[in-house]
Design a protein around this motif. Sequence first.
Motif, PDB file in Angstrom:
ATOM      1  N   TYR A 118      12.884  85.446 -47.340  1.00  0.00           N
ATOM      2  CA  TYR A 118      13.729  85.372 -46.139  1.00  0.00           C
ATOM      3  C   TYR A 118      13.801  83.953 -45.583  1.00  0.00           C
ATOM      4  CZ  TYR A 118      12.970  90.404 -46.436  1.00  0.00           C
ATOM      5  OH  TYR A 118      12.880  91.704 -46.885  1.00  0.00           O
ATOM      6  N   SER A 137       8.433  91.371 -45.058  1.00  0.00           N
ATOM      7  CA  SER A 137       8.964  92.459 -45.880  1.00  0.00           C
ATOM      8  C   SER A 137       8.793  93.836 -45.240  1.00  0.00           C
ATOM      9  CB  SER A 137       8.310  92.447 -47.264  1.00  0.00           C
ATOM     10  OG  SER A 137       6.906  92.546 -47.154  1.00  0.00           O
ATOM     11  N   SER A 138       7.991  93.931 -44.179  1.00  0.00           N
ATOM     12  CA  SER A 138       7.862  95.196 -43.451  1.00  0.00           C
ATOM     13  C   SER A 138       9.176  95.612 -42.811  1.00  0.00           C
ATOM     14  CB  SER A 138       6.781  95.085 -42.362  1.00  0.00           C
ATOM     15  OG  SER A 138       5.527  94.764 -42.915  1.00  0.00           O
ATOM     16  N   CYS A 139      10.120  94.681 -42.727  1.00  0.00           N
ATOM     17  CA  CYS A 139      11.414  94.996 -42.124  1.00  0.00           C
ATOM     18  C   CYS A 139      12.112  96.137 -42.866  1.00  0.00           C
ATOM     19  CB  CYS A 139      12.307  93.760 -42.084  1.00  0.00           C
ATOM     20  SG  CYS A 139      12.819  93.152 -43.711  1.00  0.00           S
ATOM     21  N   LYS A 140      11.759  96.345 -44.124  1.00  0.00           N
ATOM     22  CA  LYS A 140      12.385  97.404 -44.911  1.00  0.00           C
ATOM     23  C   LYS A 140      11.955  98.801 -44.459  1.00  0.00           C
ATOM     24  CE  LYS A 140      12.511  94.374 -48.972  1.00  0.00           C
ATOM     25  NZ  LYS A 140      11.990  94.163 -50.351  1.00  0.00           N
ATOM     26  N   ASN A 172      14.413 100.753 -38.936  1.00  0.00           N
ATOM     27  CA  ASN A 172      15.869 100.711 -38.757  1.00  0.00           C
ATOM     28  C   ASN A 172      16.150 100.217 -37.334  1.00  0.00           C
ATOM     29  OD1 ASN A 172      18.602 101.180 -38.337  1.00  0.00           O
ATOM     30  ND2 ASN A 172      18.618 103.096 -39.498  1.00  0.00           N
ATOM     31  N   GLN A 216      20.355  87.902 -39.895  1.00  0.00           N
ATOM     32  CA  GLN A 216      20.612  87.686 -41.313  1.00  0.00           C
ATOM     33  C   GLN A 216      20.838  86.191 -41.543  1.00  0.00           C
ATOM     34  OE1 GLN A 216      20.321  90.205 -43.577  1.00  0.00           O
ATOM     35  NE2 GLN A 216      19.726  91.403 -41.779  1.00  0.00           N
TER      36      GLN A 216
END
Length: 278
Positions: free
Chosen positions: A33, A254-257, A260, A271
């Motif tokens: 990211y 990566s915990s963003c996955k 929601n 983004q």
Amino acid sequence: MEIKKFDSKIELVNDGRLSLFFTGAGSAFTNPYFQTNLIAVKGNTHVLIDCGTICPFVFSFKYHTKISQIKNILLTHPHADHIGGVEEVAFISKYSNKEKINILITDEFKQLLWDESLKGGLHYSEDGILTFDDYFNQLKPKLCNKKPFEIYNFDLGELNIKLFRTMHVTSKVDSYKNSQISYGVIFDDRILFTADTQFKPAQLEWILSNFNIEAIFHDCDVSGKSERVHASYSQLKTLDAAIKQKMFLCHYDSSCKLVNPRADGFKDFVQAGQYYIF
């Protein structure tokens, strides 16, 4: 607000609307990211907010833009993912561009940045012993508030910038005096970028009460493992719906996955590689 995708090179001039372009939106060590660094542009005015260790690389290889084109920098605090690329930019400006780069910085942060971060790499040269002022033109903001926290003001071309003191890394005593120097940014009294900060709802509410804030770009640790340093996703979820509806989340890993943000009332995750135009 309009969102526009990146085309071929980063735009450093636009039609006069305020634009924010995030070269990255991730936390310090989340390489996919990139680091949370961004460029604010309004008309003929631009400023790079933070320049982390991989920022010059990302400019060239992700966005096909020479970082030597940057003329103005603002640094929010002295962690490497926010200042680690500044030495490279300073050398490029001095020895390739043959000019100093403008840096918007308080006297207090200027001294700390040089003595504790930049001096080791920039102090010695074939021209002799150099100082901060050999590489940078200091643009010094004016202190306009001391309480409830410091706020500084500066007009950079067509863009008004306010810096406000935040709490990011503190000692055992939770106070500005006992915390690492760090700042958030308000653009044109409309757009709020917290940079790295702990969860401070009282400060956020004070800013929203005193400025007509349209959008908030807020630090967010999705994992919740660093609440003494970064605001966590679970903490931010407790904010009023009206605040969350203005809020984009950045500095994530990566915990963003696993979450929601839209379903939880936020605008979205920031983004990288797109323009947020106001």
